[in-house]
Design a protein around this motif. Structure first.
Motif, PDB file in Angstrom:
ATOM      1  N   TYR C 176     -22.996  10.326  -4.493  1.00  0.00           N
ATOM      2  CA  TYR C 176     -21.793  11.139  -4.279  1.00  0.00           C
ATOM      3  C   TYR C 176     -21.579  11.292  -2.771  1.00  0.00           C
ATOM      4  O   TYR C 176     -22.556  11.407  -2.016  1.00  0.00           O
ATOM      5  N   SER C 177     -20.327  11.279  -2.351  1.00  0.00           N
ATOM      6  CA  SER C 177     -20.032  11.507  -0.929  1.00  0.00           C
ATOM      7  C   SER C 177     -18.963  12.579  -0.768  1.00  0.00           C
ATOM      8  O   SER C 177     -18.029  12.652  -1.575  1.00  0.00           O
ATOM      9  N   SER C 212     -21.762  21.250  -0.643  1.00  0.00           N
ATOM     10  CA  SER C 212     -20.715  20.700  -1.516  1.00  0.00           C
ATOM     11  C   SER C 212     -21.175  19.403  -2.157  1.00  0.00           C
ATOM     12  O   SER C 212     -20.986  19.182  -3.358  1.00  0.00           O
ATOM     13  N   ALA C 213     -21.768  18.524  -1.351  1.00  0.00           N
ATOM     14  CA  ALA C 213     -22.209  17.233  -1.875  1.00  0.00           C
ATOM     15  C   ALA C 213     -23.321  17.423  -2.894  1.00  0.00           C
ATOM     16  O   ALA C 213     -23.325  16.782  -3.954  1.00  0.00           O
ATOM     17  N   THR C 214     -24.258  18.305  -2.584  1.00  0.00           N
ATOM     18  CA  THR C 214     -25.391  18.502  -3.487  1.00  0.00           C
ATOM     19  C   THR C 214     -24.930  19.113  -4.815  1.00  0.00           C
ATOM     20  O   THR C 214     -25.321  18.655  -5.894  1.00  0.00           O
ATOM     21  N   ARG C 215     -24.080  20.124  -4.723  1.00  0.00           N
ATOM     22  CA  ARG C 215     -23.565  20.749  -5.961  1.00  0.00           C
ATOM     23  C   ARG C 215     -22.831  19.716  -6.803  1.00  0.00           C
ATOM     24  O   ARG C 215     -22.981  19.664  -8.021  1.00  0.00           O
ATOM     25  N   ALA C 216     -22.042  18.869  -6.138  1.00  0.00           N
ATOM     26  CA  ALA C 216     -21.231  17.904  -6.872  1.00  0.00           C
ATOM     27  C   ALA C 216     -22.101  16.845  -7.539  1.00  0.00           C
ATOM     28  O   ALA C 216     -21.837  16.450  -8.685  1.00  0.00           O
ATOM     29  N   ILE C 217     -23.158  16.397  -6.847  1.00  0.00           N
ATOM     30  CA  ILE C 217     -23.988  15.350  -7.471  1.00  0.00           C
ATOM     31  C   ILE C 217     -24.807  15.929  -8.622  1.00  0.00           C
ATOM     32  O   ILE C 217     -25.075  15.243  -9.610  1.00  0.00           O
ATOM     33  N   LEU C 218     -25.157  17.210  -8.505  1.00  0.00           N
ATOM     34  CA  LEU C 218     -25.872  17.846  -9.629  1.00  0.00           C
ATOM     35  C   LEU C 218     -24.950  17.891 -10.849  1.00  0.00           C
ATOM     36  O   LEU C 218     -25.351  17.553 -11.962  1.00  0.00           O
ATOM     37  N   LYS C 219     -23.715  18.270 -10.589  1.00  0.00           N
ATOM     38  CA  LYS C 219     -22.751  18.370 -11.676  1.00  0.00           C
ATOM     39  C   LYS C 219     -22.500  16.993 -12.290  1.00  0.00           C
ATOM     40  O   LYS C 219     -22.525  16.812 -13.509  1.00  0.00           O
ATOM     41  N   LYS C 220     -22.318  15.997 -11.396  1.00  0.00           N
ATOM     42  CA  LYS C 220     -21.994  14.642 -11.833  1.00  0.00           C
ATOM     43  C   LYS C 220     -23.145  14.024 -12.626  1.00  0.00           C
ATOM     44  O   LYS C 220     -22.933  13.296 -13.600  1.00  0.00           O
ATOM     45  N   SER C 221     -24.363  14.302 -12.199  1.00  0.00           N
ATOM     46  CA  SER C 221     -25.529  13.683 -12.839  1.00  0.00           C
ATOM     47  C   SER C 221     -26.057  14.502 -14.009  1.00  0.00           C
ATOM     48  O   SER C 221     -26.829  14.002 -14.825  1.00  0.00           O
ATOM     49  N   GLY C 222     -25.685  15.773 -14.052  1.00  0.00           N
ATOM     50  CA  GLY C 222     -26.149  16.627 -15.136  1.00  0.00           C
ATOM     51  C   GLY C 222     -27.536  17.210 -14.922  1.00  0.00           C
ATOM     52  O   GLY C 222     -28.098  17.832 -15.816  1.00  0.00           O
ATOM     53  N   PHE C 223     -28.114  17.005 -13.726  1.00  0.00           N
ATOM     54  CA  PHE C 223     -29.440  17.575 -13.462  1.00  0.00           C
ATOM     55  C   PHE C 223     -29.310  18.973 -12.865  1.00  0.00           C
ATOM     56  O   PHE C 223     -28.297  19.330 -12.267  1.00  0.00           O
ATOM     57  N   LYS C 224     -30.400  19.764 -13.036  1.00  0.00           N
ATOM     58  CA  LYS C 224     -30.509  21.081 -12.415  1.00  0.00           C
ATOM     59  C   LYS C 224     -31.511  20.961 -11.256  1.00  0.00           C
ATOM     60  O   LYS C 224     -32.374  20.061 -11.277  1.00  0.00           O
ATOM     61  N   THR C 292     -29.731  14.448   0.350  1.00  0.00           N
ATOM     62  CA  THR C 292     -28.373  14.674   0.842  1.00  0.00           C
ATOM     63  C   THR C 292     -28.411  14.614   2.367  1.00  0.00           C
ATOM     64  O   THR C 292     -29.163  15.362   3.007  1.00  0.00           O
ATOM     65  N   SER C 293     -27.624  13.715   2.920  1.00  0.00           N
ATOM     66  CA  SER C 293     -27.575  13.576   4.375  1.00  0.00           C
ATOM     67  C   SER C 293     -26.457  14.460   4.924  1.00  0.00           C
ATOM     68  O   SER C 293     -25.712  15.084   4.170  1.00  0.00           O
ATOM     69  N   PHE C 294     -26.355  14.494   6.218  1.00  0.00           N
ATOM     70  CA  PHE C 294     -25.187  15.118   6.852  1.00  0.00           C
ATOM     71  C   PHE C 294     -24.902  14.400   8.154  1.00  0.00           C
ATOM     72  O   PHE C 294     -25.820  14.132   8.942  1.00  0.00           O
ATOM     73  N   GLY C 295     -23.636  14.086   8.369  1.00  0.00           N
ATOM     74  CA  GLY C 295     -23.226  13.532   9.646  1.00  0.00           C
ATOM     75  C   GLY C 295     -22.074  14.345  10.183  1.00  0.00           C
ATOM     76  O   GLY C 295     -21.119  14.656   9.455  1.00  0.00           O
ATOM     77  N   SER C 296     -22.164  14.701  11.437  1.00  0.00           N
ATOM     78  CA  SER C 296     -21.096  15.487  12.050  1.00  0.00           C
ATOM     79  C   SER C 296     -19.816  14.688  12.066  1.00  0.00           C
ATOM     80  O   SER C 296     -19.830  13.464  12.151  1.00  0.00           O
ATOM     81  N   GLY C 297     -18.754  15.441  11.938  1.00  0.00           N
ATOM     82  CA  GLY C 297     -17.446  14.762  12.010  1.00  0.00           C
ATOM     83  C   GLY C 297     -16.479  14.929  10.878  1.00  0.00           C
ATOM     84  O   GLY C 297     -15.303  14.866  11.116  1.00  0.00           O
ATOM     85  N   ALA C 298     -16.910  15.143   9.615  1.00  0.00           N
ATOM     86  CA  ALA C 298     -18.251  15.396   9.095  1.00  0.00           C
ATOM     87  C   ALA C 298     -18.324  14.932   7.641  1.00  0.00           C
ATOM     88  O   ALA C 298     -17.296  14.845   6.963  1.00  0.00           O
ATOM     89  N   SER C 300     -21.269  14.186   3.996  1.00  0.00           N
ATOM     90  CA  SER C 300     -22.603  14.114   3.405  1.00  0.00           C
ATOM     91  C   SER C 300     -22.611  13.065   2.307  1.00  0.00           C
ATOM     92  O   SER C 300     -21.641  12.931   1.551  1.00  0.00           O
ATOM     93  N   ASP C 301     -23.709  12.315   2.215  1.00  0.00           N
ATOM     94  CA  ASP C 301     -23.939  11.389   1.109  1.00  0.00           C
ATOM     95  C   ASP C 301     -25.120  11.912   0.313  1.00  0.00           C
ATOM     96  O   ASP C 301     -26.134  12.301   0.899  1.00  0.00           O
ATOM     97  N   SER C 302     -24.996  11.885  -1.007  1.00  0.00           N
ATOM     98  CA  SER C 302     -26.103  12.313  -1.867  1.00  0.00           C
ATOM     99  C   SER C 302     -26.519  11.179  -2.788  1.00  0.00           C
ATOM    100  O   SER C 302     -25.676  10.401  -3.249  1.00  0.00           O
ATOM    101  N   PHE C 303     -27.821  11.107  -3.037  1.00  0.00           N
ATOM    102  CA  PHE C 303     -28.353  10.123  -3.989  1.00  0.00           C
ATOM    103  C   PHE C 303     -29.343  10.839  -4.906  1.00  0.00           C
ATOM    104  O   PHE C 303     -30.137  11.657  -4.437  1.00  0.00           O
TER     105      PHE C 303
END
Lengths: 130, 382, 348
Positions: C176-177, C212-224, C292-298, C300-303
């Motif tokens: 998720y990004s 935001s990225a972490t919450r979204a990937i949890l939701k998308k993947s169904g994991f807690k 979950t990464s973070f890059g300014s500008g800005a 985040s990518d989550s895996f």
């Protein structure tokens, strides 16, 4: 080092490409047109191992201008398991600790830079074997 | 081949000669040699110079130097073999006279090293650029590696190296043309700063300006120019691998051995016949290696020679009576000719306080790079 | 399924302690230690840069994958310290590692997120079947201006990830990004040091995007959060990732392995990828991992990743992150550090 010259030497410097003489089996580094041992001109490409042993060494205290930031640094002749000998800096250790017989690994490092605006020349350096 | 003699010599003082340019140095030495022989014509000039191009930005040395001594029109050749350029110039001139092609040839050597070039970097161009200099090795560094290998193989010590410097400075103190005409104490050498471990500053030859020239002619013409000519009995030039790493034994200078054998053979003499020698002590370890490779001492015994006095004035085989490169100075292209001049003077009894009594046969050995080229001449006073 | 077939990290051996930097500028070292949770950071040698770090990490990734380098069809290096402004870093790497010439190469830049960006694109190319293997690398020799808070964290290192479809060491279950235009940190062309918006780098930048990225990937993947054995967030300092973890419901235990910032510093594009490498160095088959990464500008990518049975035997084929963090080190004085980081003006 001018850009074309650096480019030409990439196989030997970046990948340790060498040549094995089909006549006498000598491993020649870097590749040449004629074998220094038997003058044969038929070779096959071979790769040196990224490791070796120090044959002799020194610590350069008075360095050429380009290397002054790095002085004092150790330089050694290193023999690879294939029998090829190459000159290289030995880094990531106390330069005074580099002595004949020491086992080293070869790693990919920046060797020199052509001033502030010129090209960067990469190649191998030795570090103490893990 | 015709027999060849040296009939006169000229040489500048060696040192940091701020007032003199490359061309001034050459002219001073050349004109002195010509004047000594009362010669106003030459068939050919051979100039050894390692790197006019890098030290002062001047190439095309041959015609420049002919022109500087008012001899534009004369054949002039520049020869280069790094620090052996002078010795190779002498050999080239010798062959030209011996062949019968020329009767009167000036062999000269010159170097101007103090005009602001990065001397360490320029000298390093005499190493293998792709395999050695690229990695930041210097000339002291290469000889330091030779020294460390010699220490491993023969038990040579830092003190053995220091004794070479002490001995050569003792000789150089007697030479008015030497850059450092003063004695040094062993402790002084041992405490001098490290240049490239294990070589200390006082085990290294200095950066110098200077020029030297000798006049060659067929031996049968020699008496026209001098009462005391010196015959060149043999010449030998040899090469070894360019990169130190490619030598089977980094502590052994095989080109020196080979060039010595060739010169001995041509001269019909052996090491035991040599009564005085100038060898290429660019670094203290080099003198030890060279006297071994030339057979002046047994292999492995070189390390004791300076300390025991074997190679000192008054010893069995005095080496570097001029002070050597160490004390006299080392304007690289001039060195080979300056060595020949020291032997020339020794063999005609003109070496003053440094005179080796009764010396009749002498040798000069001049080396390029880390020993990738070496040239030896055997001389005889006649 | 596509995933990681090889990985490797590299951290230079030079270090400088936060205390040494604080002393230089008359700051209280305890404030740094407690406030930013930074003890020391890695410093590149004069002969190390993004290219050499990438080659070292890439070599380990190939060793762990056990594949022929020439099979790699794409290589992307993410960094904000590419040694050349114009001329790719990746071209030197593909020659050094024997990957050239049949390979797609590009250098990426997205502040501290360029590494996961390279991983994201590599994964996509492998999943699509466009290439058999692709390598994504995050590496930096980060700069922080002298006497700036960044100087305590900006460090050197990186990690390389080789993606493929067979013999996976970790499966990629979800990505998720999350990206917006947020000027919290930047470096203009020709400028030597980056600049930042101070506290603006926190709430509207780091926390908003990471959370935001972490919450979204949890939701998308169904994991807690509790489903994960390990989690790693970008580590601009010690404090931020721990605070984000708390907010998101992750424990200190889940964070501990990948939280390498206290002794490594912030390796910018290499930060969260190196944290992930430290996790892969110890994870057991079946373990779920979140990054979950973070890059300014800005952005985040989550895996979401899952370790496979093959991981334990393959990780032994190259050095671990801990071995480099805890192994032989050389501690620099500030003077040596200033020389190594070329902060001293010299004559040409």
């Amino acid at each position: 080092m001018p850009s074309p010259r650096n480019w030409r030497e990439i196989p030997a410097r970046y990948r340790l490409e060498a040549a094995r003489c089909r006549g006498c089996g000598k491993v020649v580094y870097p590749a040449r047109r004629a074998c220094p041992a038997c003058r044969g001109q038929e070779f096959e490409k071979t790769m040196l191992s990224w490791k070796g042993k120090v044959v002799t060494s020194t610590v350069v205290q008075v360095a050429p201008t380009e290397f002054q930031m790095e002085a004092p640094y150790a330089v050694a002749i290193v023999e690879t398991p294939e029998g090829a000998r190459l000159m290289t800096q030995v880094v990531d250790c106390d330069p005074g600790a580099v002595q004949p017989g020491m086992e080293v690994a070869l790693v990919f490092r920046l060797i020199r830079r052509e001033g502030h605006g010129g090209i960067l020349c990469y190649g191998f350096k030795a570090v103490p074997a893990a | 081949m015709r027999e060849v003699a040296i009939v006169s010599a000229g040489m500048t003082r060696f040192g940091e000669l701020w007032e003199s340019s490359l061309r001034d140095l050459f002219a001073e030495a050349a004109l002195e040699a010509l004047a000594a022989a009362k010669v106003d014509r030459l068939d050919s000039i051979v100039v050894g110079c390692m790197s006019g191009g890098q030290f002062v930005g001047q190439e095309h040395i041959g015609p420049l130097m002919a022109d500087q001594i008012g001899m534009a029109g004369v054949a002039a050749t520049h020869v280069e073999s790094a620090c052996a350029s002078g010795g190779v110039a002498l050999r080239t001139a010798f062959l030209e006279v011996a062949s019968g092609a020329s009767d009167l040839v000036l062999a000269a050597g010159v170097e101007k090293m103090t005009d602001g070039a990065d001397v360490t970097a320029v000298l390093a161009t005499a190493a293998d650029q792709e395999l050695e200099a690229f990695h930041g090795i210097t000339f002291p560094g290469l000889y330091a590696m030779i020294a460390r290998a010699h220490m491993q193989a023969n038990g040579t010590t830092e003190e053995d190296l220091a004794w070479v410097a002490v001995k050569n400075h003792r000789h150089g103190a007697l030479n008015p043309k030497a850059q450092f005409a003063r004695e040094v104490k062993l402790e002084e050498v041992m405490k001098s700063s490290m240049v490239s471990d294990p070589l200390r500053l006082l085990c290294c030859s200095p950066v110098s300006d200077g020029a030297a020239a000798v006049l060659l002619c067929p031996l049968e013409h020699a008496k026209r120019y001098t009462d005391h000519p010196v015959k060149i009995r043999g010449t030998g030039l040899a090469t070894s691998t360019m990169a130190l790493a490619d030598r089977k034994d980094p502590a052994f200078l095989d080109a020196v051995q080979l060039s010595g054998e060739r010169a001995y053979k041509m001269a019909g003499v052996g090491p035991a016949d040599i009564q005085v020698a100038e060898v290429h002590d660019c670094f203290a370890i080099a003198e030890i290696c060279c006297i071994e490779a030339l057979g002046l001492v047994e292999k492995g015994a070189g390390r004791h020679a300076a300390r025991t006095g074997l190679t000192a004035l008054g010893g069995k085989i005095p080496v570097n009576t001029s002070g050597g490169l160490k004390s006299k100075g080392h304007p690289v292209g001039a060195t080979g000719i300056a060595q020949a001049i020291e032997i020339f003077e020794q063999l005609r009894g003109g070496a003053g306080a440094r005179q080796v009594k009764g010396a009749r046969i002498g040798l000069a050995q001049n080396m390029g790079g880390s020993g990738a080229s070496s040239v030896v001449h055997v001389f005889e006073g006649v | 399924m596509a995933g990681i077939v090889g990985y490797g990290a590299y951290i230079p051996r030079n270090r400088i302690k936060a205390e040494e930097i604080a002393r230089q500028w008359g700051k209280d070292p305890e404030t740094i230690r407690r406030g930013l949770l930074l003890e020391e950071k890695s410093v590149p040698g004069l002969d190390e840069d993004t290219i050499t770090i990438s080659v070292a990490a890439g070599r380990s990734a190939i060793a762990r994958a056990g594949i022929a380098p020439a099979k790699i069809g794409a290589v992307y290096i993410g960094s904000e310290s590419h040694p050349y402004a114009v001329k790719p870093s990746g071209t030197a790497l593909i020659e050094a590692l024997g990957i050239a010439p049949e390979v797609h190469v590009a250098d990426f830049e997205f502040a501290c997120k360029a590494g996961t960006e390279a991983m994201f694109v590599s994964l996509g190319l492998v999943e699509s079947g466009r290439v058999e293997y692709a390598m994504g690398i995050g590496a930096d020799t980060s700069q922080g201006a002298p006497n700036d808070a960044l100087e305590f964290s900006a460090s050197a290192g990186g990690a390389a990830y080789l993606f493929g479809r067979e013999n996976l060491l970790a499966e990629v279950l979800e990505t998720y990004s999350f990206t917006t235009d947020t000027p919290d940190f930047w470096r203009r062309e020709g400028q030597f040091y980056p600049r930042h918006g101070g506290r603006f780098t926190g709430e509207p930048a780091y926390f908003k995007h990471v959370e935001s990225a972490t919450r979204a990937i949890l939701k998308k993947s169904g994991f807690k959060p509790a489903d994960f054995r390990y989690v790693v967030f970008h580590m601009p300092n010690g404090k931020f990732p721990l605070q984000a973890a708390r907010t998101l419901g992750f424990s200190k235990e889940q964070m501990a392995t990948g939280w390498v910032v206290n002794t490594m510093g912030n390796t910018y594009s290499g930060s969260s990828p190196t944290g992930l490498a430290a996790i892969l160095d110890v994870a057991a088959p079946g373990d779920l991992i979140l990054i979950t990464s973070f890059g300014s500008g800005a952005g985040s990518d989550s895996f979401v990743l899952k370790a496979t049975k093959l991981l334990p035997e393959r990780r032994a084929l190259a050095p671990t992150v801990r071995s480099m963090l805890d192994g032989p080190r050389r501690y620099l004085t500030y003077g040596e550090y200033a020389k190594f980081r070329e902060k001293i003006i010299l004559n040409d």
